[in-house]
Write an enzyme that holds these catalytic residues in place. Structure first.
Site, PDB file in Angstrom:
ATOM      1  N   SER A 385       0.799  -1.192  -0.089  1.00 34.52           N
ATOM      2  CA  SER A 385       0.155  -0.068  -0.036  1.00 34.52           C
ATOM      3  C   SER A 385       0.726   1.203  -0.022  1.00 34.52           C
ATOM      4  O   SER A 385       1.730   1.533  -0.919  1.00 34.52           O
ATOM      5  CB  SER A 385      -0.859  -0.115   1.193  1.00 34.52           C
ATOM      6  OG  SER A 385      -2.002   0.928   1.030  1.00 34.52           O
ATOM      7  N   ASP A 396      11.053   5.075  -9.635  1.00 38.77           N
ATOM      8  CA  ASP A 396      10.707   5.669 -10.810  1.00 38.77           C
ATOM      9  C   ASP A 396      11.368   6.865 -11.017  1.00 38.77           C
ATOM     10  O   ASP A 396      11.578   7.076 -12.265  1.00 38.77           O
ATOM     11  CB  ASP A 396       9.178   5.686 -11.079  1.00 38.77           C
ATOM     12  CG  ASP A 396       8.458   4.621 -11.736  1.00 38.77           C
ATOM     13  OD1 ASP A 396       9.130   3.599 -12.050  1.00 38.77           O
ATOM     14  OD2 ASP A 396       7.306   4.497 -12.216  1.00 38.77           O
ATOM     15  N   LYS A 410      -0.485  -4.482  -3.180  1.00 42.97           N
ATOM     16  CA  LYS A 410      -1.565  -3.769  -2.772  1.00 42.97           C
ATOM     17  C   LYS A 410      -1.623  -2.674  -3.607  1.00 42.97           C
ATOM     18  O   LYS A 410      -1.331  -1.400  -3.153  1.00 42.97           O
ATOM     19  CB  LYS A 410      -1.959  -3.766  -1.578  1.00 42.97           C
ATOM     20  CG  LYS A 410      -3.319  -3.131  -1.247  1.00 42.97           C
ATOM     21  CD  LYS A 410      -3.414  -2.848   0.430  1.00 42.97           C
ATOM     22  CE  LYS A 410      -4.911  -2.141   0.581  1.00 42.97           C
ATOM     23  NZ  LYS A 410      -5.120  -1.078  -0.213  1.00 42.97           N
TER      24      LYS A 410
END
Length: 532
Positions: A385, A396, A410
């Site tokens: 999460s 990224d 999740k």
């Protein structure tokens, strides 16, 4: 919009897991409850206890129809909700045809209702379901003897099981734990554990808390609270007894092994927000354990970084953010934690059926607290999460190297609906996307370096990093992976639940080797995401 956290998929913690006396562990990205916290706190307990199942079910159906990630089929939901509601009386059966819903008891018809025309009509199906439940309750002595909250729980649990794996119902007691964990509340600030000998031992004392100021020590055994013995009581009872209104008095009787004597410790409860950030120095590296995301996490993270700078000074080589087994928490805290490390540009985005669920979260923090300090993030199969939001964003954007194992996967956000009985409907309403556009739901975040494949940290080099490059590129290029693609990719670096010290050793080595660190960062950076 204020954002919250929830229990992690109903999973159970290990037997000896620590339980913060302030609350039980909870997680998951989610949006704010419908009822403001302060307003709800002032509601008399009897009002919540007497809330009928009809109000709860109608409120839940409205929320599901309006907000769930997928358009619901209320025909299927209602059939399962009814079965859950009457599960304590096997003599009751619902027969559903194309035109009617018939309730029978011991084979005898007791109630007939027409089938609503539209399977997406929350109001019509909710009303029909409540009528079926009410009629069944009137006809069933077994249901009449069943606690109303149990009936609600049975119906709501059956309903949410039909939605998705992360939507769920929390009964009033669990919901109170959830609210305490994410927002804090009146308590004394200790962590306790029940041992194999059934002793309740204090394992941690929160700095500056009422317990800390009163002289409570790690290792103290709790014997009684306000003269009531806790010797044979479950851990949840101890937690409940120590909570209460801020400023209210409480006296804890403990046995201190070092003195061999019982000690009475009077104190007044304070506002406690569970600690989710712990700083530890590892030579010239700051190791920060991030165990969850609640309302104080970002503030405490900044404080930990300031402490590291003061402690290590100009020799500070880098930061390790250990989020192994961090099951998540508040969505807004995932954003603000990311902003501590990312100056400008996209952090993550969300997309769902409800217009308000479609957002791109960006950082406009031109001077992040961590500056350009090298960062390594530790993850494992229990990282989920909000932890995955931060890891995916930093990976990224080229701000961190992620090492460990593939995370839980999740990649959805839940909205929290405060129900009339003080329970909560935890409802999935959007998907999460990393800056590169991929969603890690069920897939997880793939580390730059899979530590389960590393034997000796001292021998890790560019070849180790490069061996995972193609997998990372494929991982980040996926948009709608099939179940088989997900299964195949997760085999590359299987998620694990361990938190070996070897992960920290490798992270330290990586931070001290600037060339290797830079090479690892570039291996997963999504260059387009670096643009605002």
């Amino acid at each position: 919009m204020n954002l919250l956290q929830l229990p992690f998929l109903g999973s159970k913690l290990p037997r000896a897991a620590l339980s913060l006396v302030a609350a039980c562990l909870v997680v998951s990205c989610a949006t704010a409850p419908d009822v403001p916290e302060r307003q709800a706190e002032n509601r008399p307990p009897s009002v919540a206890a007497d809330a009928g199942f009809d109000r709860v079910m109608l409120q839940a159906y409205r929320a599901i129809g309006d907000r769930h990630l997928y358009e619901p089929n209320f025909r299927n939901l209602s059939v399962e909700a009814y079965r859950g509601f009457v599960s304590s009386d096997p003599s009751l059966v619902l027969e559903a045809s194309d035109s009617t819903l018939v309730v029978k008891r011991d084979g005898k018809e007791i109630l007939v209702r027409p089938v609503p025309a539209d399977t997406a009509d929350a109001r019509a199906w909710g009303t029909t379901l409540v009528e079926l439940m009410s009629g069944s309750l009137d006809a069933s002595p077994a249901l009449q003897k069943t606690d109303r909250q149990a009936l609600i729980r049975q119906a709501m649990t059956a309903t949410t099981k039909q939605l998705d794996r992360n939507s769920r119902y929390a009964d009033p007691d669990e919901a109170r734990d959830n609210r305490f964990q994410r927002d804090g509340g009146g308590g004394i600030g200790i962590t306790v554990e029940r041992t194999d000998e059934k002793k309740i031992l204090i394992r941690a004392v929160q700095e500056g808390s009422p317990a800390d100021r009163a002289g409570v020590k790690v290792g103290d055994q709790i014997l009684a609270i306000d003269s009531e013995s806790m010797m044979d009581r479950p851990l949840s009872d101890v937690v409940a007894k120590l909570r209460g209104p801020v400023g209210a008095a409480v006296t804890m009787t403990v046995l201190r092994p070092s003195q061999g004597a019982e000690i009475s410790v009077p104190m007044r409860r304070g506002r406690i927000v569970p600690t989710t950030v712990v700083y530890e120095r590892r030579g010239d590296v700051a190791l920060i354990h991030l165990t969850g995301f609640n309302t104080a996490t970002t503030e405490n993270l900044r404080a930990a970084l300031d402490k590291a700078r003061a402690d290590i000074g100009k020799d500070l080589t880098g930061v390790i953010i250990d989020m192994r087994s961090n099951r998540g928490g508040l969505l807004d805290q995932a954003q603000s934690v990311s902003e501590v490390f990312i100056g400008d540009g996209t952090i993550f985005s969300t997309n769902g059926r409800h217009p308000d669920s479609r957002r791109t979260y960006r950082s406009s923090n031109g001077r992040p607290n961590a500056g350009q300090l090298p960062i390594v993030v530790l993850m494992n199969g229990g990282s989920a999460s909000a932890a995955e939001i931060v890891a995916a964003a930093l990976q990224d954007r080229g701000r961190a190297v992620v090492i460990g194992t593939t995370s839980y996967g999740k990649g959805t956000v839940q909205t929290v609906v405060r129900l009339a009985n003080e329970g909560e409907l935890i409802l999935t309403w959007s998907r999460l996307q990393a800056p590169s556009g991929y969603t890690w739901n069920e897939l997880g975040v793939l580390p730059n370096i899979c530590t389960s494949k590393v034997g000796d940290a001292s021998k890790v080099g560019t070849a180790t990093v490069d061996s995972n490059h193609a997998s990372l590129m494929r991982w980040h290029a996926l948009r709608n992976p099939t179940q088989q693609e997900v299964a195949d990719l997760r085999k590359i670096c299987p998620p694990g639940d361990a938190a070996p010290e070897a992960d920290v050793d490798l992270a330290v080595r990586l931070l001290r080797d600037r060339a290797l660190y830079a090479h690892a960062v570039q291996s997963a950076t999504y260059q387009a995401a670096a643009r605002p």
